[in-house]
Design a protein around this motif. Sequence first.
Motif, short mmCIF file in Angstrom:
data_model
loop_
_atom_site.label_atom_id
_atom_site.label_comp_id
_atom_site.label_asym_id
_atom_site.label_seq_id
_atom_site.Cartn_x
_atom_site.Cartn_y
_atom_site.Cartn_z
N HIS A 47 0.81 -1.22 0.00
CA HIS A 47 0.00 0.00 0.00
C HIS A 47 0.85 1.28 0.00
CE1 HIS A 47 0.61 -0.74 4.32
NE2 HIS A 47 0.55 0.56 4.44
N LEU A 48 2.15 1.15 0.21
CA LEU A 48 3.03 2.32 0.17
C LEU A 48 3.71 2.50 -1.18
CD1 LEU A 48 4.78 2.09 3.65
CD2 LEU A 48 2.84 3.53 2.98
N LYS A 49 3.57 1.52 -2.06
CA LYS A 49 4.21 1.57 -3.37
C LYS A 49 3.29 2.22 -4.40
CE LYS A 49 6.98 -2.58 -2.69
NZ LYS A 49 7.34 -3.88 -3.21
N THR A 50 3.90 2.81 -5.42
CA THR A 50 3.14 3.36 -6.53
C THR A 50 3.73 2.80 -7.82
OG1 THR A 50 4.56 5.30 -6.65
CG2 THR A 50 2.56 5.52 -5.36
N GLY A 51 2.87 2.46 -8.75
CA GLY A 51 3.32 1.92 -10.02
C GLY A 51 3.64 3.03 -11.00
N SER A 52 4.05 2.65 -12.19
CA SER A 52 4.39 3.65 -13.21
C SER A 52 3.27 3.82 -14.23
CB SER A 52 5.69 3.26 -13.92
OG SER A 52 5.54 2.00 -14.55
N GLY A 53 2.15 3.15 -14.04
CA GLY A 53 1.01 3.30 -14.94
C GLY A 53 0.29 1.98 -15.12
N THR A 54 -1.02 2.04 -15.24
CA THR A 54 -1.81 0.84 -15.45
C THR A 54 -1.92 0.57 -16.94
OG1 THR A 54 -3.09 1.32 -13.46
CG2 THR A 54 -4.07 -0.21 -15.04
N PRO A 55 -1.64 -0.67 -17.39
CA PRO A 55 -1.78 -0.98 -18.81
C PRO A 55 -3.23 -0.78 -19.27
CG PRO A 55 -0.68 -2.78 -17.63
CD PRO A 55 -1.18 -1.82 -16.61
N SER A 56 -3.41 -0.38 -20.51
CA SER A 56 -4.75 -0.08 -21.02
C SER A 56 -5.67 -1.30 -21.03
CB SER A 56 -4.64 0.51 -22.44
OG SER A 56 -4.02 -0.43 -23.31
N PHE A 57 -5.13 -2.52 -21.06
CA PHE A 57 -5.95 -3.73 -21.10
C PHE A 57 -6.44 -4.17 -19.72
CE2 PHE A 57 -1.59 -5.23 -20.63
CZ PHE A 57 -1.71 -6.10 -19.54
N LEU A 58 -6.03 -3.50 -18.65
CA LEU A 58 -6.30 -3.96 -17.30
C LEU A 58 -7.26 -3.03 -16.57
CD1 LEU A 58 -5.49 -6.15 -15.26
CD2 LEU A 58 -3.65 -4.64 -14.52
N SER A 59 -8.24 -3.62 -15.86
CA SER A 59 -9.15 -2.82 -15.06
C SER A 59 -9.47 -3.57 -13.76
CB SER A 59 -10.44 -2.53 -15.83
OG SER A 59 -11.11 -3.73 -16.14
N ALA A 60 -9.86 -2.83 -12.74
CA ALA A 60 -10.21 -3.43 -11.46
C ALA A 60 -11.43 -4.32 -11.64
CB ALA A 60 -10.49 -2.35 -10.43
N GLY A 61 -11.44 -5.47 -10.97
CA GLY A 61 -12.54 -6.41 -11.05
C GLY A 61 -12.41 -7.41 -12.18
N GLN A 62 -11.42 -7.24 -13.03
CA GLN A 62 -11.21 -8.14 -14.16
C GLN A 62 -10.66 -9.48 -13.67
OE1 GLN A 62 -7.79 -7.23 -16.77
NE2 GLN A 62 -9.28 -7.15 -18.45
N THR A 63 -11.17 -10.59 -14.21
CA THR A 63 -10.66 -11.92 -13.90
C THR A 63 -9.77 -12.35 -15.04
OG1 THR A 63 -12.64 -12.47 -12.66
CG2 THR A 63 -11.29 -14.31 -13.42
N ARG A 64 -8.56 -12.81 -14.70
CA ARG A 64 -7.60 -13.21 -15.72
C ARG A 64 -7.06 -14.60 -15.39
NH1 ARG A 64 -5.92 -9.72 -19.22
NH2 ARG A 64 -3.89 -10.71 -19.39
N THR A 65 -6.39 -15.24 -16.33
CA THR A 65 -5.79 -16.55 -16.12
C THR A 65 -4.28 -16.41 -16.17
OG1 THR A 65 -7.67 -17.61 -17.19
CG2 THR A 65 -5.64 -18.90 -17.02
N ALA A 66 -3.60 -16.82 -15.09
CA ALA A 66 -2.14 -16.76 -15.05
C ALA A 66 -1.58 -17.86 -15.93
CB ALA A 66 -1.65 -16.94 -13.61
N ALA A 67 -0.53 -17.56 -16.68
CA ALA A 67 0.10 -18.54 -17.57
C ALA A 67 1.54 -18.15 -17.81
CB ALA A 67 -0.65 -18.60 -18.90
N ALA A 68 2.38 -19.14 -18.08
CA ALA A 68 3.78 -18.87 -18.44
C ALA A 68 3.81 -18.16 -19.78
CB ALA A 68 4.57 -20.17 -18.49
N ARG A 69 4.72 -17.24 -19.92
CA ARG A 69 4.86 -16.53 -21.19
C ARG A 69 5.45 -17.47 -22.22
NH1 ARG A 69 8.06 -10.96 -21.20
NH2 ARG A 69 9.56 -12.32 -20.21
#
Length: 76
Positions: A47-69
């Motif tokens: 909660h003390l960290k800040t990112g450099s920007g949210t990618p345009s494809f990502l939004s809060a509440g979105q469900t995604r599937t983790a996978a190896a690149r």
Amino acid sequence: MQYTVAEINNNVAKIQFADGTWTFLELNADLTEAELDDIVFSIAPPHLKTGSGTPSFLSAGQTRTAAARPIEEGGE
């Protein structure tokens, strides 16, 4: 992000963050200032960290599937 080295005992530093949270960090004599700051940044509460920007494809509440690149063709 600001932090304070509140104590050092037996080569262990108590790192205190601005919101009052804290952690312990084992020290070694070869540690540089830049390495210390990097380690403290990596262990800081999220909660003390800040990112450099949210990618345009990502939004809060979105469900995604983790996978190896996938390995790129021609790569090792």
